[in-house]
Design a protein around this motif. Structure first.
Motif, PDB file in Angstrom:
ATOM      1  N   PRO A  61     -78.271  58.287 -20.413  1.00 58.62           N
ATOM      2  CA  PRO A  61     -76.949  58.451 -21.039  1.00 58.62           C
ATOM      3  C   PRO A  61     -77.017  58.226 -22.546  1.00 58.62           C
ATOM      4  O   PRO A  61     -77.771  57.372 -23.029  1.00 58.62           O
ATOM      5  CB  PRO A  61     -76.096  57.378 -20.354  1.00 58.62           C
ATOM      6  CG  PRO A  61     -76.788  57.112 -19.055  1.00 58.62           C
ATOM      7  CD  PRO A  61     -78.259  57.278 -19.331  1.00 58.62           C
ATOM      8  N   VAL A  62     -76.251  59.000 -23.279  1.00 50.57           N
ATOM      9  CA  VAL A  62     -76.180  58.850 -24.733  1.00 50.57           C
ATOM     10  C   VAL A  62     -74.776  58.368 -25.108  1.00 50.57           C
ATOM     11  O   VAL A  62     -73.824  58.568 -24.349  1.00 50.57           O
ATOM     12  CB  VAL A  62     -76.503  60.182 -25.449  1.00 50.57           C
ATOM     13  CG1 VAL A  62     -77.913  60.629 -25.137  1.00 50.57           C
ATOM     14  CG2 VAL A  62     -75.505  61.263 -25.057  1.00 50.57           C
ATOM     15  N   PRO A  63     -74.634  57.717 -26.261  1.00 55.53           N
ATOM     16  CA  PRO A  63     -73.309  57.202 -26.661  1.00 55.53           C
ATOM     17  C   PRO A  63     -72.275  58.321 -26.752  1.00 55.53           C
ATOM     18  O   PRO A  63     -72.563  59.419 -27.219  1.00 55.53           O
ATOM     19  CB  PRO A  63     -73.574  56.575 -28.036  1.00 55.53           C
ATOM     20  CG  PRO A  63     -75.038  56.277 -28.042  1.00 55.53           C
ATOM     21  CD  PRO A  63     -75.677  57.359 -27.230  1.00 55.53           C
ATOM     22  N   ASN A  64     -71.065  57.991 -26.293  1.00 60.93           N
ATOM     23  CA  ASN A  64     -69.978  58.965 -26.348  1.00 60.93           C
ATOM     24  C   ASN A  64     -69.397  59.003 -27.759  1.00 60.93           C
ATOM     25  O   ASN A  64     -69.071  57.960 -28.320  1.00 60.93           O
ATOM     26  CB  ASN A  64     -68.888  58.575 -25.346  1.00 60.93           C
ATOM     27  CG  ASN A  64     -67.978  59.732 -25.018  1.00 60.93           C
ATOM     28  OD1 ASN A  64     -67.335  60.270 -25.900  1.00 60.93           O
ATOM     29  ND2 ASN A  64     -67.938  60.108 -23.744  1.00 60.93           N
ATOM     30  N   PRO A  65     -69.261  60.171 -28.364  1.00 58.22           N
ATOM     31  CA  PRO A  65     -68.797  60.234 -29.757  1.00 58.22           C
ATOM     32  C   PRO A  65     -67.368  59.748 -29.952  1.00 58.22           C
ATOM     33  O   PRO A  65     -67.014  59.287 -31.030  1.00 58.22           O
ATOM     34  CB  PRO A  65     -68.923  61.722 -30.098  1.00 58.22           C
ATOM     35  CG  PRO A  65     -68.844  62.423 -28.784  1.00 58.22           C
ATOM     36  CD  PRO A  65     -69.514  61.509 -27.805  1.00 58.22           C
ATOM     37  N   VAL A  66     -66.520  59.839 -28.926  1.00 55.41           N
ATOM     38  CA  VAL A  66     -65.121  59.443 -29.083  1.00 55.41           C
ATOM     39  C   VAL A  66     -65.003  57.943 -29.314  1.00 55.41           C
ATOM     40  O   VAL A  66     -64.195  57.485 -30.131  1.00 55.41           O
ATOM     41  CB  VAL A  66     -64.290  59.883 -27.862  1.00 55.41           C
ATOM     42  CG1 VAL A  66     -62.921  59.208 -27.865  1.00 55.41           C
ATOM     43  CG2 VAL A  66     -64.131  61.388 -27.855  1.00 55.41           C
ATOM     44  N   ALA A  67     -65.803  57.149 -28.603  1.00 60.15           N
ATOM     45  CA  ALA A  67     -65.745  55.697 -28.784  1.00 60.15           C
ATOM     46  C   ALA A  67     -66.079  55.327 -30.222  1.00 60.15           C
ATOM     47  O   ALA A  67     -65.408  54.487 -30.842  1.00 60.15           O
ATOM     48  CB  ALA A  67     -66.701  55.014 -27.812  1.00 60.15           C
ATOM     49  N   ASP A  68     -67.109  55.974 -30.778  1.00 62.58           N
ATOM     50  CA  ASP A  68     -67.493  55.708 -32.164  1.00 62.58           C
ATOM     51  C   ASP A  68     -66.419  56.207 -33.124  1.00 62.58           C
ATOM     52  O   ASP A  68     -66.120  55.566 -34.138  1.00 62.58           O
ATOM     53  CB  ASP A  68     -68.829  56.389 -32.456  1.00 62.58           C
ATOM     54  CG  ASP A  68     -69.516  55.813 -33.688  1.00 62.58           C
ATOM     55  OD1 ASP A  68     -69.144  54.687 -34.086  1.00 62.58           O
ATOM     56  OD2 ASP A  68     -70.401  56.472 -34.245  1.00 62.58           O
TER      57      ASP A  68
END
Length: 468
Positions: free
Chosen positions: A330-337
């Motif tokens: 899994p890669v970091p979700n851009p919306v959270a950032d």
């Protein structure tokens, strides 16, 4: 503040023969003081001492200026003295100041004492404490002022209909909304006649229902202003009951033309935005400030495998599940950032989206914050597209640029590039490498005798045999 005052209709003549029992009652239940003809206090009862906070010794020998609050103009007291000095009784509301500086109000009656020959010897003051009443009146006055100012600012008027007399009362703002002068008092029928036929009928239905059931109403109606402007008015009404009987109808009226126009424009803009987002080729997902899904357009529904209504309220990472293309981690979700930083965020890596039904899509995406008028982050919008085919073509082009199409081996350019890299590393690290040259003997004879197709086949088999 000056309060109205008036002389009593009859002159009160107090003589020494007044029963002492009556004077005792007055002294017990009222605030009492007696002055001489010059206004010097010669008697003060306990109630006067208590409310003024002065002792009897401090009051006797002084005049009433000791409790002057300076809330009344000089003309107020000049009028009072003119009446009592002419032998008339006087009554009025007076604001006094106690010893500690607090103000109090009294309803005062001042009457002269007269000697047998008719000249004035003393003045009797009988007072009642009305401070609480004055405070309530002042609070009511301020409340009414606030209501008028608020109604004017909000363009909200008030109205009241007495059920028994059918008398209609309008506030100043109600007159302004209807474009009528305030010196005209319309009857109910005259007021209803100002409205178009359909609007008038709706008001009658609402009022009749309220009279039957006691239920209020809240309706919006078209209205033609006398200056020709078409308006929309909001009418709110309620029933007031006293002792089980309906006594009046009352309510508010507001010009909501601008609000309706704004609502229509917003609905049109929302519909235009909805159609636009449904029509574009990119997938779009909107979230709230917590990163929970609000809406998906049809392209996003297709790629994620989630219907918009099913995904609403779910965490975005559950609906938009992306992993590394090579490691499948899994890669970091851009919306959270994006929500954390409050700025546009794009994925640098090449992630793949794994849909709800197991389909895998190469995606490119970016997330942007949705801000309110005050700049606060209300949510985010995620835009992504399917780049699976582009990535496949790009990978194929990179492979063809570095490999021989017939054998699958590195081509000359890539071989020389890698060889240069190895030689450089050997010099830097003092390491050694081996290079093997292979030559196919008599290949030209095979090519000439059997043709190029057989030659290509032989050439293709050579690296396979070498690998074996």
């Amino acid at each position: 503040m000056t309060m109205p005052h008036s002389p009593l209709p009859n002159t009160v003549v107090l003589v020494p023969e007044v029963p002492s029992a009556l004077l005792d009652v007055i002294r017990t239940h009222f605030i009492v003081s007696i002055t001489d003809a010059q206004g010097v206090i010669v008697e003060a009862n306990d109630a006067f001492c208590a409310i003024s906070q002065f002792s009897r010794e401090e009051l006797i020998g002084s005049n009433h200026r000791v409790i002057n609050s300076r809330q009344h103009p000089r003309e107020f007291f000049d009028t009072m003295w003119r009446h009592i000095s002419q032998g008339e009784s006087w009554r009025g509301d007076i604001c006094n100041r106690a010893k500690d500086g607090t103000l109090y109000w009294v309803d005062s009656v001042i009457a002269p004492f007269k000697a047998a020959d008719g000249h004035i010897t003393h003045y009797l003051s009988i007072r009642s404490d009305i401070t609480q009443r004055k405070r309530q009146e002042e609070a009511l006055r301020k409340s009414e002022q606030l209501l008028r100012r608020t109604g004017s600012l909000a363009e909200v008027g008030g109205w009241e209909l007495d059920v028994a007399s059918r008398r209609l009362t309008w506030s100043a703002q109600t007159y302004a909304i209807h474009g009528m002068p305030t010196d005209v008092a319309p009857t109910l029928e005259e007021a209803l006649a100002l409205y178009p036929t359909a609007s008038r009928a709706r008001v009658r239905v609402a009022m009749d229902k309220a009279m039957r059931t006691g239920e209020g109403w809240d309706i919006e109606l078209p209205f033609n202003h006398p200056d020709g402007r078409p308006l929309w008015l909001r009418l709110v009404g309620a029933v007031e009951v006293e002792a089980g009987c309906m006594v009046r109808l009352h309510g508010a009226i507001q010009d909501v033309t601008m609000l309706r126009d704004m609502s229509v424009r917003m609905a049109q803009e929302h519909e235009l935005l909805r159609v636009t987002l449904r029509s574009i080729g990119d997938a779009v997902i909107t979230t709230d400030a917590r990163g929970h899904v609000n809406w998906l357009n049809p392209v996003a529904e297709c790629m994620t495998g989630w219907l918009s209504e099913d995904a609403k309220g779910l965490p975005l990472k559950r609906v938009f599940y992306i992993v590394n293309e090579h490691t499948r981690q899994p890669v970091p979700n851009p919306v959270a950032d994006c929500l954390k930083r409050g700025e546009v965020v794009s994925l640098a890596d090449q992630p793949v989206l794994i849909s709800r039904n197991g389909m895998v899509y190469g995606v490119e995406d970016s997330a942007a914050p949705i801000r309110g008028e005050g700049g606060q982050v209300l949510g985010a919008v995620l835009v992504f597209r399917d780049v699976t085919e582009q990535r496949r073509l790009s990978s194929e082009m990179r492979y063809r640029a570095t490999h021989d199409t017939l054998t699958g081996l590195l081509n000359r350019g890539e071989f020389e590039s890698r060889l240069s890299h190895l030689l450089k590393r050997a010099r830097e690290q003092h390491s050694e490498h081996a290079v093997l040259f292979i030559d196919l003997d008599q290949f030209k004879i095979v090519n000439d005798a059997c043709g190029h197709m057989v030659g290509d086949k032989l050439f293709d088999l050579a690296p396979v045999r070498r690998s074996a």
